[in-house]
Enzyme design. Structure first.
Site, PDB file in Angstrom:
ATOM      1  N   HIS A  24       0.822  -1.230   0.000  1.00 44.72           N
ATOM      2  CA  HIS A  24       0.000   0.000   0.000  1.00 44.72           C
ATOM      3  C   HIS A  24       0.852   1.275   0.000  1.00 44.72           C
ATOM      4  O   HIS A  24       0.738   2.145   0.860  1.00 44.72           O
ATOM      5  CB  HIS A  24      -1.085  -0.011   1.088  1.00 44.72           C
ATOM      6  CG  HIS A  24      -0.657  -0.316   2.502  1.00 44.72           C
ATOM      7  ND1 HIS A  24       0.306   0.389   3.164  1.00 44.72           N
ATOM      8  CD2 HIS A  24      -1.116  -1.230   3.386  1.00 44.72           C
ATOM      9  CE1 HIS A  24       0.437  -0.077   4.392  1.00 44.72           C
ATOM     10  NE2 HIS A  24      -0.409  -1.072   4.541  1.00 44.72           N
ATOM     11  N   HIS A  78      -3.738  -8.646  15.488  1.00 46.56           N
ATOM     12  CA  HIS A  78      -3.948  -7.494  14.579  1.00 46.56           C
ATOM     13  C   HIS A  78      -4.753  -7.986  13.391  1.00 46.56           C
ATOM     14  O   HIS A  78      -4.434  -9.025  12.802  1.00 46.56           O
ATOM     15  CB  HIS A  78      -2.574  -6.973  14.166  1.00 46.56           C
ATOM     16  CG  HIS A  78      -2.576  -5.861  13.181  1.00 46.56           C
ATOM     17  ND1 HIS A  78      -3.551  -4.884  13.152  1.00 46.56           N
ATOM     18  CD2 HIS A  78      -1.693  -5.541  12.187  1.00 46.56           C
ATOM     19  CE1 HIS A  78      -3.264  -4.029  12.181  1.00 46.56           C
ATOM     20  NE2 HIS A  78      -2.152  -4.409  11.579  1.00 46.56           N
ATOM     21  N   GLU A  80      -5.372  -6.461  10.370  1.00 44.47           N
ATOM     22  CA  GLU A  80      -5.075  -6.080   8.982  1.00 44.47           C
ATOM     23  C   GLU A  80      -4.888  -7.341   8.141  1.00 44.47           C
ATOM     24  O   GLU A  80      -4.367  -8.360   8.602  1.00 44.47           O
ATOM     25  CB  GLU A  80      -3.838  -5.176   8.919  1.00 44.47           C
ATOM     26  CG  GLU A  80      -3.709  -4.522   7.549  1.00 44.47           C
ATOM     27  CD  GLU A  80      -2.736  -3.352   7.488  1.00 44.47           C
ATOM     28  OE1 GLU A  80      -2.066  -3.050   8.489  1.00 44.47           O
ATOM     29  OE2 GLU A  80      -2.664  -2.734   6.397  1.00 44.47           O
ATOM     30  N   ASP A  82      -3.064  -8.552   5.904  1.00 42.95           N
ATOM     31  CA  ASP A  82      -1.834  -9.328   5.681  1.00 42.95           C
ATOM     32  C   ASP A  82      -1.655 -10.375   6.775  1.00 42.95           C
ATOM     33  O   ASP A  82      -0.862 -11.308   6.623  1.00 42.95           O
ATOM     34  CB  ASP A  82      -0.589  -8.420   5.571  1.00 42.95           C
ATOM     35  CG  ASP A  82      -0.466  -7.416   6.688  1.00 42.95           C
ATOM     36  OD1 ASP A  82      -1.498  -6.962   7.210  1.00 42.95           O
ATOM     37  OD2 ASP A  82       0.676  -7.058   7.039  1.00 42.95           O
ATOM     38  N   ASP A 164       2.859  -6.033  14.389  1.00 43.45           N
ATOM     39  CA  ASP A 164       3.661  -5.281  13.412  1.00 43.45           C
ATOM     40  C   ASP A 164       4.881  -4.593  14.037  1.00 43.45           C
ATOM     41  O   ASP A 164       5.861  -4.309  13.328  1.00 43.45           O
ATOM     42  CB  ASP A 164       2.797  -4.201  12.754  1.00 43.45           C
ATOM     43  CG  ASP A 164       1.930  -4.741  11.617  1.00 43.45           C
ATOM     44  OD1 ASP A 164       2.261  -5.801  11.067  1.00 43.45           O
ATOM     45  OD2 ASP A 164       0.933  -4.092  11.289  1.00 43.45           O
TER      46      ASP A 164
HETATM   47 FE1  FEO Z   1      -0.708  -3.700   9.988  1.00 42.66          FE
HETATM   48 FE2  FEO Z   1       1.351  -6.163   8.953  1.00 42.66          FE
HETATM   49  O1  FEO Z   1      -0.266  -5.290   9.138  1.00 42.66           O
END
Ligand code: FEO
Length: 397
Positions: A24, A78, A80, A82, A164
């Site tokens: 991103h 987390h 997100e 990924d 992360d």
């Molecule tokens: Fe904030 Fe590695 O995702």
């Protein structure tokens, strides 16, 4: 790659993404990893999962250790994608007894996956669960870098699974920092900090203080990206303390783009004048430098000087892109100035100065613009601007 035992009966079971080059807007020219960890005890717990297209690699690693259907708990540090892209399929396969997440994690999971049937159990800072011989203690780390983010700490192993935080975008066959060059890992960790965490530096300072107050005994930090800090967690904790303090030095970045080299000539003249005053200068032509690499250099720079000619009453597109990205990452305590060439309307300098003010940077000088091609008088003005910037940078020391 193969699962790797990182602590007694705790395994790295993640996936290595050798191909990703854009995360991103962040240039991941070394690829990355999506780290997941499996703790095997009376209860078997999986910490985080991986991106959707990497599910098979996660499953391959899990099956090296156990039948995935034997996994009891999934911990979502987390949400997100990924780290959760393959989560629905993993949950369907594993049918976990419980899925642990932070209070915000519950909300974010529901708004991502719209599943009411998952056995979510909310945990807060200080809550612990037992796996048998091992316990897991949770620590919410809101806005590091999402509202749902949290750490999982296994005291018996002195192991911090840090989501992360403390990560780096590096794909490798090695799993531990001490297996490759420390300097390279720190450089990638700095880039990661600059592009992902820098705007939350105050939270980082608070988190480091909390970790100190809790007297967490940590001898390994296992992030969700890149290499694991096995023998040297202090190296990355010290680096985070340094970066999050936002300290700057006598260093100026000249960030510019040019159409027909007039703005580039101005950039070099200004940079030369600053350098002759004994101040470190780094030149970043946006045509050949990626925004995310420049951000790493922004961290300890005291002044950011922007150069762009005017195109269609505005900025060159790469400068507009960079300023948009920079503004989002909210640099603090910087000095700024602008310059550029123009043909007939000449709005670029004004637009860059507006951006400087919007970012709450201190405008050192209103800067100036040159019509078409700089003259000797214009180069003299560049020299004066460079000297003014150098003096301001030294005065801030
Ligand atoms: Fe904030 Fe590695 O995702």
């Amino acid at each position: 790659m193969g699962a790797v035992e990182i602590k007694d009966k705790v395994y790295w079971v993640g996936a290595v993404d050798w191909d990703i080059r854009d995360f991103h807007g962040y240039s991941t020219y070394k690829g990355t990893t999506y780290n997941a960890y499996l703790a095997v005890d009376e209860k078997i717990a999986l910490f985080d999962t991986v991106k959707s297209n990497m599910k098979e690699e996660l499953l391959y690693h899990l099956r090296e250790i156990t039948d995935p259907e034997r996994i009891d708990y999934i911990v979502i540090n987390h949400v997100e994608m990924d780290h959760t892209g393959c989560l629905p399929e993993i949950i369907d396969l594993v049918k976990p007894e419980k899925i642990f997440c932070s209070p915000m994690g519950e909300k974010v999971l529901k708004s991502h996956f719209h599943r009411e049937d998952w056995p979510l159990q909310v945990v807060r800072s200080g809550d612990t669960i037992s796996l048998g011989q091992k316990t897991v203690r949770f620590l919410e780390t809101k806005m590091l870098h999402w509202p749902d983010s949290m750490f999982s700490y296994i005291p018996e192993d002195k192991l911090l699974i840090s989501s992360d935080a403390f990560g780096q975008h590096i794909a490798s066959t090695e799993r531990f920092v001490d297996e490759i060059d420390l300097g390279e890992v720190i450089r990638h960790a700095a880039k990661y900090y600059a592009n992902i965490l820098n705007l939350y530096s105050r939270n980082v300072q608070k988190l480091l203080a909390t970790v100190g107050e809790l007297k967490l005994d940590i001898d390994m930090i296992a992030p969700d990206h890149g290499l694991i800090w096995r023998h040297n967690p202090g190296d990355i904790l010290t680096a985070y303390d340094h970066w999050s303090k936002g300290e700057t030095r006598e260093k100026v970045l000249i960030i510019y783009d040019s159409m027909w080299k007039s703005t580039a000539k101005m950039a070099r003249a200004i940079g030369g004048a600053i350098s002759r005053q004994g101040v470190d200068v780094k030149m970043f032509n946006l045509a050949v430098n990626h925004r995310s690499d420049i951000m790493t250099e922004v961290m300890d720079a005291r002044a950011l000087i922007f150069g762009s000619p005017t195109l269609n009453n505005g900025l060159l597109p790469r400068m507009a892109d960079f300023l948009c990205y920079l503004k989002g990452l909210r640099p603090t305590g910087k000095l700024g100035a602008s310059f550029g060439s123009f043909g007939w309307s000449g709005e670029a300098v004004k637009l860059m100065n507006t951006a400087i003010e919007e970012m709450k940077m201190e405008l050192v000088d209103p800067g100036f613009r040159v019509k078409n091609v700089p003259t000797e008088d214009d180069f003299a003005r560049c020299k004066t601007l460079g000297e003014t910037i150098a003096q301001a940078v030294k005065a801030e020391a």
